[in-house]
Design a protein around this motif. Structure first.
Motif, PDB file in Angstrom:
ATOM      1  N   ASP A 216       0.850  -1.032  -0.013  1.00 52.54           N
ATOM      2  CA  ASP A 216      -0.034  -0.087  -0.034  1.00 52.54           C
ATOM      3  C   ASP A 216       0.895   1.462   0.113  1.00 52.54           C
ATOM      4  O   ASP A 216       1.397   1.568   0.906  1.00 52.54           O
ATOM      5  CB  ASP A 216      -0.794  -0.002   1.146  1.00 52.54           C
ATOM      6  CG  ASP A 216      -1.788   1.261   1.102  1.00 52.54           C
ATOM      7  OD1 ASP A 216      -1.720   2.022   0.296  1.00 52.54           O
ATOM      8  OD2 ASP A 216      -2.928   0.752   1.616  1.00 52.54           O
TER       9      ASP A 216
ATOM     10  N   ALA B 288      -0.092   3.902   2.461  1.00 53.24           N
ATOM     11  CA  ALA B 288       0.224   3.683   3.812  1.00 53.24           C
ATOM     12  C   ALA B 288       1.421   4.074   4.142  1.00 53.24           C
ATOM     13  O   ALA B 288       2.174   4.314   5.182  1.00 53.24           O
ATOM     14  CB  ALA B 288      -0.263   2.310   4.121  1.00 53.24           C
TER      15      ALA B 288
ATOM     16  N   LYS C  64       3.680   5.942   2.771  1.00 56.53           N
ATOM     17  CA  LYS C  64       3.924   7.344   2.708  1.00 56.53           C
ATOM     18  C   LYS C  64       3.543   8.111   4.127  1.00 56.53           C
ATOM     19  O   LYS C  64       4.206   8.613   4.831  1.00 56.53           O
ATOM     20  CB  LYS C  64       3.088   8.323   1.566  1.00 56.53           C
ATOM     21  CG  LYS C  64       3.586   8.156   0.454  1.00 56.53           C
ATOM     22  CD  LYS C  64       2.949   8.944  -0.665  1.00 56.53           C
ATOM     23  CE  LYS C  64       3.522   8.942  -2.110  1.00 56.53           C
ATOM     24  NZ  LYS C  64       2.273   8.921  -2.925  1.00 56.53           N
ATOM     25  N   ARG C  65       2.213   7.449   4.696  1.00 65.04           N
ATOM     26  CA  ARG C  65       1.901   7.800   5.854  1.00 65.04           C
ATOM     27  C   ARG C  65       2.684   7.517   6.986  1.00 65.04           C
ATOM     28  O   ARG C  65       2.586   8.123   8.061  1.00 65.04           O
ATOM     29  CB  ARG C  65       0.354   7.346   5.962  1.00 65.04           C
ATOM     30  CG  ARG C  65      -0.672   8.057   5.157  1.00 65.04           C
ATOM     31  CD  ARG C  65      -2.021   7.426   5.263  1.00 65.04           C
ATOM     32  NE  ARG C  65      -2.905   8.041   4.615  1.00 65.04           N
ATOM     33  CZ  ARG C  65      -4.337   7.740   4.641  1.00 65.04           C
ATOM     34  NH1 ARG C  65      -4.587   6.791   5.682  1.00 65.04           N
ATOM     35  NH2 ARG C  65      -5.125   7.882   3.690  1.00 65.04           N
TER      36      ARG C  65
ATOM     37  N   GLY D 113       5.564   7.454   7.148  1.00 63.20           N
ATOM     38  CA  GLY D 113       7.010   8.241   6.952  1.00 63.20           C
ATOM     39  C   GLY D 113       7.946   7.676   6.353  1.00 63.20           C
ATOM     40  O   GLY D 113       9.264   8.059   6.453  1.00 63.20           O
TER      41      GLY D 113
ATOM     42  N   LYS E 195      -5.329  14.211   9.093  1.00 61.10           N
ATOM     43  CA  LYS E 195      -4.345  14.290   7.922  1.00 61.10           C
ATOM     44  C   LYS E 195      -3.454  15.390   7.615  1.00 61.10           C
ATOM     45  O   LYS E 195      -2.270  15.174   7.458  1.00 61.10           O
ATOM     46  CB  LYS E 195      -4.984  13.698   6.472  1.00 61.10           C
ATOM     47  CG  LYS E 195      -5.595  12.224   6.457  1.00 61.10           C
ATOM     48  CD  LYS E 195      -6.028  12.165   5.216  1.00 61.10           C
ATOM     49  CE  LYS E 195      -7.148  10.840   4.954  1.00 61.10           C
ATOM     50  NZ  LYS E 195      -8.158  10.861   3.944  1.00 61.10           N
TER      51      LYS E 195
ATOM     52  N   VAL F 231       0.114  14.314   5.996  1.00 63.58           N
ATOM     53  CA  VAL F 231      -0.313  13.408   4.911  1.00 63.58           C
ATOM     54  C   VAL F 231      -0.831  14.196   3.848  1.00 63.58           C
ATOM     55  O   VAL F 231      -0.783  14.197   2.589  1.00 63.58           O
ATOM     56  CB  VAL F 231      -1.046  12.457   5.392  1.00 63.58           C
ATOM     57  CG1 VAL F 231      -1.588  11.725   3.942  1.00 63.58           C
ATOM     58  CG2 VAL F 231      -0.284  11.385   6.296  1.00 63.58           C
TER      59      VAL F 231
ATOM     60  N   PRO G 196       5.233  13.686   6.824  1.00 67.64           N
ATOM     61  CA  PRO G 196       4.599  12.591   7.712  1.00 67.64           C
ATOM     62  C   PRO G 196       5.755  12.271   8.737  1.00 67.64           C
ATOM     63  O   PRO G 196       5.563  12.272   9.999  1.00 67.64           O
ATOM     64  CB  PRO G 196       4.352  11.465   6.828  1.00 67.64           C
ATOM     65  CG  PRO G 196       4.034  12.150   5.551  1.00 67.64           C
ATOM     66  CD  PRO G 196       4.857  13.305   5.412  1.00 67.64           C
TER      67      PRO G 196
ATOM     68  N   ILE H 283       5.564  12.150  12.749  1.00 67.81           N
ATOM     69  CA  ILE H 283       6.187  11.045  13.377  1.00 67.81           C
ATOM     70  C   ILE H 283       7.171  11.340  14.500  1.00 67.81           C
ATOM     71  O   ILE H 283       7.266  11.058  15.538  1.00 67.81           O
ATOM     72  CB  ILE H 283       6.471   9.861  12.332  1.00 67.81           C
ATOM     73  CG1 ILE H 283       5.331   9.363  12.019  1.00 67.81           C
ATOM     74  CG2 ILE H 283       7.012   8.852  13.271  1.00 67.81           C
ATOM     75  CD1 ILE H 283       5.670   8.449  10.556  1.00 67.81           C
TER      76      ILE H 283
ATOM     77  N   TYR I 220      -5.570   5.656  11.241  1.00 69.66           N
ATOM     78  CA  TYR I 220      -6.313   6.339  10.323  1.00 69.66           C
ATOM     79  C   TYR I 220      -7.862   5.676  10.160  1.00 69.66           C
ATOM     80  O   TYR I 220      -7.832   4.423  10.308  1.00 69.66           O
ATOM     81  CB  TYR I 220      -5.526   6.142   8.958  1.00 69.66           C
ATOM     82  CG  TYR I 220      -4.507   6.989   8.787  1.00 69.66           C
ATOM     83  CD1 TYR I 220      -4.434   8.458   8.512  1.00 69.66           C
ATOM     84  CD2 TYR I 220      -3.048   6.804   9.073  1.00 69.66           C
ATOM     85  CE1 TYR I 220      -3.400   9.305   8.310  1.00 69.66           C
ATOM     86  CE2 TYR I 220      -1.996   7.485   9.164  1.00 69.66           C
ATOM     87  CZ  TYR I 220      -2.210   8.728   8.849  1.00 69.66           C
ATOM     88  OH  TYR I 220      -1.175   9.686   8.615  1.00 69.66           O
TER      89      TYR I 220
ATOM     90  N   ASP J 140      -9.009   4.660   7.649  1.00 69.27           N
ATOM     91  CA  ASP J 140      -9.105   3.562   6.633  1.00 69.27           C
ATOM     92  C   ASP J 140      -7.630   2.837   7.008  1.00 69.27           C
ATOM     93  O   ASP J 140      -7.543   1.795   6.292  1.00 69.27           O
ATOM     94  CB  ASP J 140      -8.719   3.955   5.277  1.00 69.27           C
ATOM     95  CG  ASP J 140      -7.622   4.727   5.007  1.00 69.27           C
ATOM     96  OD1 ASP J 140      -7.032   4.809   5.959  1.00 69.27           O
ATOM     97  OD2 ASP J 140      -7.488   5.260   3.982  1.00 69.27           O
TER      98      ASP J 140
ATOM     99  N   SER K 146      -4.911   2.209   7.004  1.00 69.00           N
ATOM    100  CA  SER K 146      -3.533   2.379   6.189  1.00 69.00           C
ATOM    101  C   SER K 146      -2.585   1.221   6.890  1.00 69.00           C
ATOM    102  O   SER K 146      -1.532   1.421   7.173  1.00 69.00           O
ATOM    103  CB  SER K 146      -3.196   3.572   6.908  1.00 69.00           C
ATOM    104  OG  SER K 146      -2.615   4.441   5.671  1.00 69.00           O
ATOM    105  N   LEU K 147      -3.201   0.043   6.937  1.00 77.82           N
ATOM    106  CA  LEU K 147      -2.312  -1.210   7.053  1.00 77.82           C
ATOM    107  C   LEU K 147      -1.676  -1.722   5.878  1.00 77.82           C
ATOM    108  O   LEU K 147      -1.999  -1.284   4.759  1.00 77.82           O
ATOM    109  CB  LEU K 147      -3.021  -2.232   7.967  1.00 77.82           C
ATOM    110  CG  LEU K 147      -3.595  -1.729   9.249  1.00 77.82           C
ATOM    111  CD1 LEU K 147      -4.340  -2.802   9.640  1.00 77.82           C
ATOM    112  CD2 LEU K 147      -2.391  -1.563  10.448  1.00 77.82           C
ATOM    113  N   PHE K 148      -0.687  -2.594   6.081  1.00 76.58           N
ATOM    114  CA  PHE K 148      -0.043  -3.032   4.917  1.00 76.58           C
ATOM    115  C   PHE K 148      -0.617  -4.643   4.769  1.00 76.58           C
ATOM    116  O   PHE K 148      -0.275  -5.453   5.514  1.00 76.58           O
ATOM    117  CB  PHE K 148       1.515  -3.254   5.031  1.00 76.58           C
ATOM    118  CG  PHE K 148       2.046  -1.684   5.083  1.00 76.58           C
ATOM    119  CD1 PHE K 148       2.233  -1.071   3.861  1.00 76.58           C
ATOM    120  CD2 PHE K 148       2.420  -1.433   6.302  1.00 76.58           C
ATOM    121  CE1 PHE K 148       2.912   0.049   3.898  1.00 76.58           C
ATOM    122  CE2 PHE K 148       3.012  -0.031   6.272  1.00 76.58           C
ATOM    123  CZ  PHE K 148       3.180   0.640   5.238  1.00 76.58           C
ATOM    124  N   PRO K 149      -1.680  -4.823   3.831  1.00 78.55           N
ATOM    125  CA  PRO K 149      -2.244  -6.187   3.600  1.00 78.55           C
ATOM    126  C   PRO K 149      -1.369  -7.396   3.666  1.00 78.55           C
ATOM    127  O   PRO K 149      -1.494  -8.369   3.915  1.00 78.55           O
ATOM    128  CB  PRO K 149      -3.037  -6.011   2.661  1.00 78.55           C
ATOM    129  CG  PRO K 149      -2.588  -4.811   1.808  1.00 78.55           C
ATOM    130  CD  PRO K 149      -2.008  -3.920   2.903  1.00 78.55           C
TER     131      PRO K 149
ATOM    132  N   ASN L 163       6.137   0.934  12.685  1.00 80.63           N
ATOM    133  CA  ASN L 163       6.456   2.398  13.010  1.00 80.63           C
ATOM    134  C   ASN L 163       7.488   2.629  13.994  1.00 80.63           C
ATOM    135  O   ASN L 163       8.327   3.623  13.786  1.00 80.63           O
ATOM    136  CB  ASN L 163       4.955   3.020  13.616  1.00 80.63           C
ATOM    137  CG  ASN L 163       4.082   3.197  12.570  1.00 80.63           C
ATOM    138  OD1 ASN L 163       4.047   2.897  11.366  1.00 80.63           O
ATOM    139  ND2 ASN L 163       3.117   3.978  12.857  1.00 80.63           N
TER     140      ASN L 163
END
Ligand SMILES: Nc1ncnc2c1ncn2[C@@H]1O[C@H](COP(=O)(O)OP(=O)(O)OP(=O)(O)O)[C@@H](O)[C@H]1O
Ligand SMILES: [Mg+2]
Lengths: 336, 503
Positions: free
Chosen positions: A214, A217, A219-220, A222, B49, B54, B74, B78, B86, B88, B90-93, B104
């Protein structure tokens, strides 16, 4: 919830794309050997390891790009540029040194890869379109600026030929002649290991998986998506440079019109190896297995006595089947 | 209180014709629990955001601990200790649960080399703070939406977080997990960490907030101390309207035949002996906490989850529903719980999303798409459901949550259903739109559609259903007419039976 656990268990079994592929490779080898016993000889296998190395290295590069959710169509032009420029520079300068050849070819690869990287990450052009464009631009520049005349075997500096004949170990056959493990195969394995290490153990490598999963995601969270993409295309460029030198050392001939046009036959093993064309999922092992399968197929068709046109046909069929199977699995796992 | 952790000054954002934020200023103190509320589309996520770097605002200033940022990225956000959950997620599936949770922190610590042991340790230690166990190796694309939310929450609970922002983090998780999350927030507050919390569950907001900022149409209505608010005033500030507290009045008609009947439906490990009847014009509520089997039953009725045994009858005829296509042809439709992934083509236009279930109706004689018919058809449904959109051509992705939900409903109504199964239809929807959607559902019932409404919100069920099926551990433990039960009793029934049903 029991339902979820059940589903994931099935998926763990089903996603063993690599296990399937290994099984198919073994079964197919047995089949071909029964038709032509010389196939499964140690000599033939080592030979396959050598002749597939240059395609394998490019495939690893393509794999990394696909993983990030992109695609590179220009790597063949990069490989041939690196090769042809290196050969010409060696001839012109009189320096007959294979390391120098690698240096030049990789530098060419790096610069052209950087151009791709910049275009893609800076101008945010879809990777397919960007690299399809640079494929033609790179190749066009090579042909118009550097030349169109092939470097034939007699003109080719000796270092290439020597390098092409270098074995890590050699077996002398009782009936005369010898064979061995080519340095090509070792380089291919080294590239695969390095790539595996980068992808598995570095933040950069995980970033490649992440942007393939994604981009927004990534980018978000960081990540420096710009740098990651730039790295990917430079890396592919360098690998293409290496592959270019292996290619010329193998066939002892450098024709600037070679390689370009064979993009799909390098992308095919990667997809066959289970790399998702939409990015985010795939393994180095899978790619190696894919390369093995395609090499096997091409080689065996010749051994069986089918024309090389059939190779393209079978490659196409196999890729179509494997892509359909993997997208079917994805759909099943998403239920709707 | 000490110096404000975060100050936002005169921030505006214009999106292709929509003024998402208009000159908004607010501040968040250290250790403060601050709630941001507003109707769907009022600009809450946009504001978040912007704080996360973002989205770049058109104008205004963001000041974090006295340092002013004109162009916040971003990574800056952080590094300042701002962590966002978020809307939505914003995970990595494609990555594992463990990696998603710890990523993170690894980025924050600027780790170059990954130590997979550490990845797992970080993940399991964060999971333990919310007392939850998940399979760390499972890919996130394979876990339930509730668990995805928990992963997103865990990811934000980093060691050095100073401000944790949660954009509707509790839409899919159980009451018990929400309580755990709320207690985590209070712990965070103790250690000086601020929280900015977005939720449409106003009772939740009033329970934990100290300060509440209300947005309406991109403008700030005001900042309030939570103490001076109650449910009705808060919803009035949000919408500028009094909310409608009316309830569903079901008129039983003696001659009505049974529309849908389910007999002894069972599936191992999911549900057992499910039997109930649905008549035209009824709204039957199915309540039970997550994992009680309610969604699984609904999926079976829609042909997406083959039951092991049992039978289903439509209008008295036995039917076999083995695919959604079959279900639709029988007049059944299903509004999924996870509308973002299962209910909508997010990148497609509103128009395309509405017509997709019913392309037959908009074909020309030669079986090609008739574009003007398509437009009119979509427009009709958009008007019918009062979906407030600038154009039918924009991607559904850009709509606010409430409007997205209406698009999903429109899409199904277009199939002319006889039975409408709605799984958690107002999750993530503001109070005003929520009552609009409730009205809409009641109107559908008035027109003779049989509705099954799945929810874990007691008031929603009590106000809108004439009959209630209470589910726990895969069984219907009680069936009652709504007139025979109070909200409190139903609440006790549901919560006392949810102990074994974890997601
Ligand atoms: N990327 C975008 N492009 C165009 N318009 C957008 C985009 N993102 C948001 N909008 C619009 O901006 C407005 C504010 O949206 P935002 O997502 O901030 O609302 P929200 O308060 O979070 O709503 P919800 O409660 O439904 O989540 C909406 O009208 C929305 O349609
Ligand atoms: Mg929002």
């Amino acid at each position: 919830m029991t339902g979820t656990i059940h589903k994931s268990q099935i998926q763990k079994v089903f996603n063993q794309n690599e296990a399937y592929l290994s099984l198919i490779i073994v079964a197919y080898s047995i089949l071909v050997t029964s038709l032509n016993p010389s196939f499964l000889s140690f000599e033939n296998l080592l030979d396959l390891g050598k002749s597939s190395a240059s395609m394998g290295i490019m495939a690893i590069g393509v794999f990394v790009v696909l993983l990030s959710g992109g695609i590179d169509m220009s790597f063949t032009a990069i490989a041939i540029s690196g090769q042809y420029i290196a050969a010409n520079v060696l001839i012109a300068s009189g320096v007959d040194n294979i390391y120098f050849a690698f240096l030049i070819s990789c530098l060419v690869g790096l610069s052209l890869g950087a151009v791709n990287g910049l275009i893609i990450s800076y101008f945010k052009i879809p990777t397919f379109i960007a690299t399809l464009g640079t494929l033609n631009v790179f190749h066009g520049i090579l042909l118009t600026v550097v030349g169109t005349k092939a470097v034939n075997s007699a003109q080719l500096p000796d270092c290439f030929k020597k390098f092409g004949a270098t074995n890590v170990f050699t077996v002398v056959k009782p009936e005369g002649g010898s064979y061995g493990l080519s340095i090509f195969t070792v380089i291919f394995i080294a590239v695969a290991l390095l790539t595996w290490f980068i992808l598995t153990y570095t933040q950069l490598g995980r970033g490649i998986y992440a942007i393939g999963g994604d981009m927004e995601a990534a980018k978000r969270s960081g990540m420096n998506v710009f740098n990651i993409q730039f790295f990917i295309y430079c890396y592919v460029g360098i690998l293409a440079g290496i592959a270019g030198v292996l290619h010329v050392s193998l066939i002892r001939y450098s024709n600037p019109t070679y390689l370009v046009g064979s993009e799909l036959s390098v992308i095919a093993p990667v997809v066959l190896g289970g790399t998702r064309i939409t990015g985010g999922s795939g393994t180095v092992i899978g790619t190696i297995l894919g390369v093995a399968m395609i090499t096997l197929l091409n080689n065996s068709l010749i051994l069986i006595g089918l024309s090389s046109f059939w190779q393209e046909f079978f490659t196409g069929v196999i890729v179509a089947i494997s892509v359909s199977l993997s997208s079917y699995q994805i759909r099943k796992s998403m239920m709707i | 209180m000490a110096e404000d952790f975060l100050k936002i000054q005169n921030v505006s954002k214009l999106y292709s014709g929509v003024q998402a934020l208009d000159n908004v200023s607010m501040s968040i103190g250290q250790g403060e629990v601050h709630c941001l509320v507003g109707e769907n589309g009022s600009g809450k996520s946009t504001l978040i955001k912007i704080i996360a770097g973002v989205v770049t605002p058109d104008g205004g200033e963001i000041i974090v601990r006295g340092k002013s940022y004109k162009n916040l990225r971003p990574i800056d956000s952080i590094n300042e200790g701002i962590q966002v959950i978020y809307q939505d997620l914003s995970l990595f599936p494609n990555l594992s649960v463990a990696e998603n949770i710890s990523l993170n922190q690894l980025i924050e610590e600027k780790k170059k080399i990954i130590n997979w042991k550490e990845v797992k340790n970080i993940a399991s230690s964060v999971l333990s703070t919310i007392k939850k166990e998940l399979d760390l190796n499972e890919k996130v694309e394979n876990i339930s939406i509730a668990n995805k939310q928990l992963v997103a929450i865990c990811r934000a609970l980093l060691r050095n977080a100073k401000l944790i922002i949660m954009d509707e983090p509790t839409t899919a998780i159980t009451k018990k997990e929400i309580d755990k999350l709320l207690s985590v927030i209070l712990d965070l507050k103790e250690s000086g960490i601020s929280t900015l919390f977005v939720s449409h569950k106003l009772s939740e907001v009033l329970q934990i907030a100290e300060k509440v900022t209300v947005l309406r149409d991109g403008k700030k209505v005001g900042d309030y101390n939570a103490g001076e608010l109650d449910y009705d005033t808060l919803s009035f500030y949000m919408s500028g309207k009094k909310i409608d507290h009316s309830v569903f009045d079901y008129q039983e008609r003696a001659d009505q035949k049974t529309l849908l009947e389910v007999k002894d439906l069972s599936k191992k490990g999911q549900f057992e002996d499910i039997s109930f009847k649905l008549r035209p014009g009824e709204i039957v509520g199915m309540i039970g906490s997550l994992g009680s089997g309610r969604t699984e039953v609904a999926l079976s009725l829609f042909g997406l989850n083959k039951p092991d045994s049992g039978s289903i009858y439509m209008n008295g005829e036995p039917v076999k529903i083995n695919s959604p296509r079959k279900a639709i042809s029988l007049g059944l439709c299903y509004l999924p719980e996870d509308r973002l992934n299962q209910g909508l083509f997010l990148k497609q236009s509103i128009q395309n999303n509405v017509v997709v279930t019913n392309l037959r109706k908009i074909l020309t004689k030669s079986k090609l798409l008739n574009y003007s018919k398509k437009y009119e058809y979509a427009k009709m449904w958009v008007d019918e459901l009062n979906i407030n959109v600038p154009s039918l051509e924009i991607a559904v992705q850009a709509l606010s949550g409430g409007n997205q939900q209406r698009v999903v409903i429109a899409k199904w109504l277009a199939t002319d259903p006889k039975v409408f199964i709605l799984d958690s239809p107002t999750v993530g929807i503001d109070v005003n739109s929520k009552s609009n959607i409730h009205n809409l559902i009641r109107q559908l019932a008035k027109k003779g559609i049989g509705v099954i409404m799945i929810s874990d919100e007691v008031p929603e069920i009590v106000h809108n259903c004439n009959r209630i099926l209470v589910m726990a551990d895969g069984r219907i433990i009680q069936e009652v007419d709504t007139v025979d039960i109070t909200e409190d009793k139903l609440f006790d029934l549901v919560s006392s039976n949810s102990k074994n049903s974890e997601g």
